[in-house]
Design an enzyme around this catalytic site. Structure first.
Site, PDB file in Angstrom:
ATOM      1  N   ASP A 165       0.839  -1.160   0.235  1.00 39.48           N
ATOM      2  CA  ASP A 165       0.103   0.020  -0.374  1.00 39.48           C
ATOM      3  C   ASP A 165       1.109   1.170   0.242  1.00 39.48           C
ATOM      4  O   ASP A 165       1.582   1.653   0.659  1.00 39.48           O
ATOM      5  CB  ASP A 165      -0.852   0.093   1.096  1.00 39.48           C
ATOM      6  N   LYS A 200      -5.494  -1.825   9.217  1.00 40.97           N
ATOM      7  CA  LYS A 200      -5.812  -2.391   7.964  1.00 40.97           C
ATOM      8  C   LYS A 200      -5.530  -3.485   7.596  1.00 40.97           C
ATOM      9  O   LYS A 200      -6.192  -3.912   6.437  1.00 40.97           O
ATOM     10  CB  LYS A 200      -4.713  -1.522   7.478  1.00 40.97           C
ATOM     11  N   ASP A 229      -9.488   0.494   0.962  1.00 42.86           N
ATOM     12  CA  ASP A 229      -8.274   0.496   1.907  1.00 42.86           C
ATOM     13  C   ASP A 229      -9.469   0.064   2.973  1.00 42.86           C
ATOM     14  O   ASP A 229      -9.142   1.047   3.695  1.00 42.86           O
ATOM     15  CB  ASP A 229      -6.919   0.649   2.044  1.00 42.86           C
ATOM     16  N   HIS A 277      -4.925  13.831   0.597  1.00 40.05           N
ATOM     17  CA  HIS A 277      -4.591  13.513   1.938  1.00 40.05           C
ATOM     18  C   HIS A 277      -3.533  13.130   2.897  1.00 40.05           C
ATOM     19  O   HIS A 277      -4.041  13.283   3.924  1.00 40.05           O
ATOM     20  CB  HIS A 277      -5.120  11.927   1.451  1.00 40.05           C
ATOM     21  N   GLU A 289     -11.105   3.795   2.480  1.00 41.71           N
ATOM     22  CA  GLU A 289      -9.987   5.142   1.868  1.00 41.71           C
ATOM     23  C   GLU A 289     -10.463   4.741   0.581  1.00 41.71           C
ATOM     24  O   GLU A 289     -10.628   3.570   0.074  1.00 41.71           O
ATOM     25  CB  GLU A 289      -8.441   4.435   1.640  1.00 41.71           C
ATOM     26  N   GLU A 300      -8.116   4.506  -2.804  1.00 43.17           N
ATOM     27  CA  GLU A 300      -7.261   4.321  -3.738  1.00 43.17           C
ATOM     28  C   GLU A 300      -8.224   3.350  -4.910  1.00 43.17           C
ATOM     29  O   GLU A 300      -8.983   3.087  -5.049  1.00 43.17           O
ATOM     30  CB  GLU A 300      -7.026   3.564  -2.710  1.00 43.17           C
TER      31      GLU A 300
HETATM   32 CA    CA Z   1      -4.363   2.813   1.751  1.00 43.75          CA
END
Ligand code: CA
Length: 422
Positions: free
Chosen positions: A124, A250, A230, A131, A196, A198
């Site tokens: 990641d 995570k 995520d 951000h 998140e 992404e």
């Molecule tokens: Ca992330």
């Protein structure tokens, strides 16, 4: 590396009629790859290509002799371009393949999907500079952006086993958290669950250990992109992240879209990589003329929420965020490949890179609730009057992405959908 050719011709039409409708995610110019099987069946996963509202079974159509997506992803760009041309020729109006290939079609709505390839390793990154700045301010008001940010594409090694495909729900994680004014941590369900927004970059051909991939060849090692959510437990993250970075905050779930849109399909949707005046220029190993000219991807992303109450009332999902990748990402996908391999690290077909949360420069383009609610200090109000600082049980998040530009047919990335369970 990936040029516009006859497969991108806006005039091309398919004998799969839905593919020709305006706004269709999967016109003949797209041709993304995924793994599917008839819904509810116990059979093996097959490689499919989305066309209109159908999926073409590549082995049943006699186009490939494998069900292993990672084998297909390891092909050279030349082999991949030849496969794309074969698919485009066979699916276009008037093709002699129509009779045979139409027997290898299944409606997408009658299929189920899995993660589009076997993801061996997942890294990641943290390329979203808006951000990084906003989150940095919340965690470290005195030093929002660490001094390395503008020099090093920051990343950490994530966990591949908990990457799930769109539609697969997950349980709210439990863990250790510590309130700033508490003497000791406490244990319980995450109270600050976030998403998140992404992009996921899928590696195609790998590199041998010890051999770095130079910028000029970096995109040849990329197979394509998908949507990537995520999910993040902010309270667990705040307590655990120093000194080695995120861990249990995570790795309980990350959601991908079922389809990989190939680098070939994205050829018309590229944008220059620009470092504004006064910003550090990338070190030579992260720079190339091709990257400066068109290293960025011109993809629009959005996030929608549908709470349990909204679902019960039949209310449509509500948009939280809309933004463009090229305005959010400080590093390009090619730079991530070059950086990841500069020390000799070997990438393998099917490896996945998260881009990092792609928040745009304006508040309506923020790619997480942490940013939208200023760290949970300012709740957002939904159209039905419900308020959110972080996600509640029953909330469904929907990521969508698409590319559109004058002179090209719009292509979609599909959706990455997930619901938080208790
Ligand atoms: Ca992330």
């Amino acid at each position: 590396m990936y040029d516009i050719d006859a497969t991108h011709d806006p005039k091309l039409k398919s004998w799969v009629a839905v593919a020709n409708q305006a706004g269709c995610e999967f016109p003949i110019q797209n041709l993304p790859f995924g793994r599917f099987r008839p819904a509810g069946s116990q059979g093996g996963w097959r490689i499919g290509v989305a066309i209109g509202d159908q999926v073409l079974d590549l082995r049943a159509a006699g186009i490939v002799d494998t069900d292993d997506m990672n084998t297909l992803m390891a092909a050279t760009p030349q082999q991949r371009q030849a496969l794309r041309k074969r698919l485009s020729d066979g699916l276009r109006e008037g093709s002699s393949e129509q009779g045979a290939w139409s027997k290898a079609l299944a409606p997408q709505s009658a299929c189920e999907y899995t993660v589009p390839c076997k993801v061996g390793d997942y890294t990641d990154f943290y390329t979203g500079i808006h951000h990084a700045t906003t989150i940095g301010k919340l965690f470290r008001p005195d030093q929002p952006l660490m001094p390395n940010y503008k020099w090093v594409p920051i990343g950490y090694h994530g966990r591949a086993s908990s990457i799930v495909v769109s539609g697969q729900d997950f349980k709210r994680p439990h863990g250790q958290t510590k309130a700033p004014d508490a003497a000791e941590p406490s244990f319980g369900p995450c109270k600050r669950l976030d998403y998140e927004l992404e992009l996921g970059f899928y590696v195609g051909a790998g590199n041998a250990m010890g051999q770095s991939v130079p910028m000029a060849e970096a995109e040849a090692h990329l197979f394509g992109v998908g949507l990537f959510n995520d999910w993040s437990a902010r309270d667990i993250q705040a307590w655990e992240y120093q000194p080695l970075g995120p861990f249990l905050s995570k790795n309980f779930a990350s959601t991908v879209s079922p389809w990989i849109v190939t680098m070939e399909a994205l050829a018309p949707f590229r944008a220059p990589f620009v470092r504004a005046a006064g910003e550090p220029q990338p070190l030579p190993y992260l720079d190339s003329p091709g990257n400066r000219e068109r290293g960025q991807l011109d993809i629009t992303l959005e996030v929608l929420i549908q709470t349990a109450k909204m679902r019960e009332a039949g209310a449509a999902p509500h948009r939280l965020t809309k933004g463009r990748v090229a305005e959010a990402a400080y590093w390009t996908a090619a730079q991530l490949v070059a950086h990841h391999t500069i020390n000799g690290c070997n990438l393998q077909p099917g490896d996945l890179f998260g881009s990092g949360t792609l928040s745009g420069p304006t508040p309506d383009a923020a790619g997480s609730l942490m940013e939208l609610t200023l760290g949970g200090k300012q709740a957002i109000e939904l159209p039905n009057g419900e308020k959110r600082t972080f996600l509640e049980d029953g909330d469904t998040l929907i990521l969508r992405g698409w590319c559109e530009r004058d002179g090209a047919v719009r292509i979609g990335l599909g959706e990455a959908v997930g619901t938080v369970l208790r």
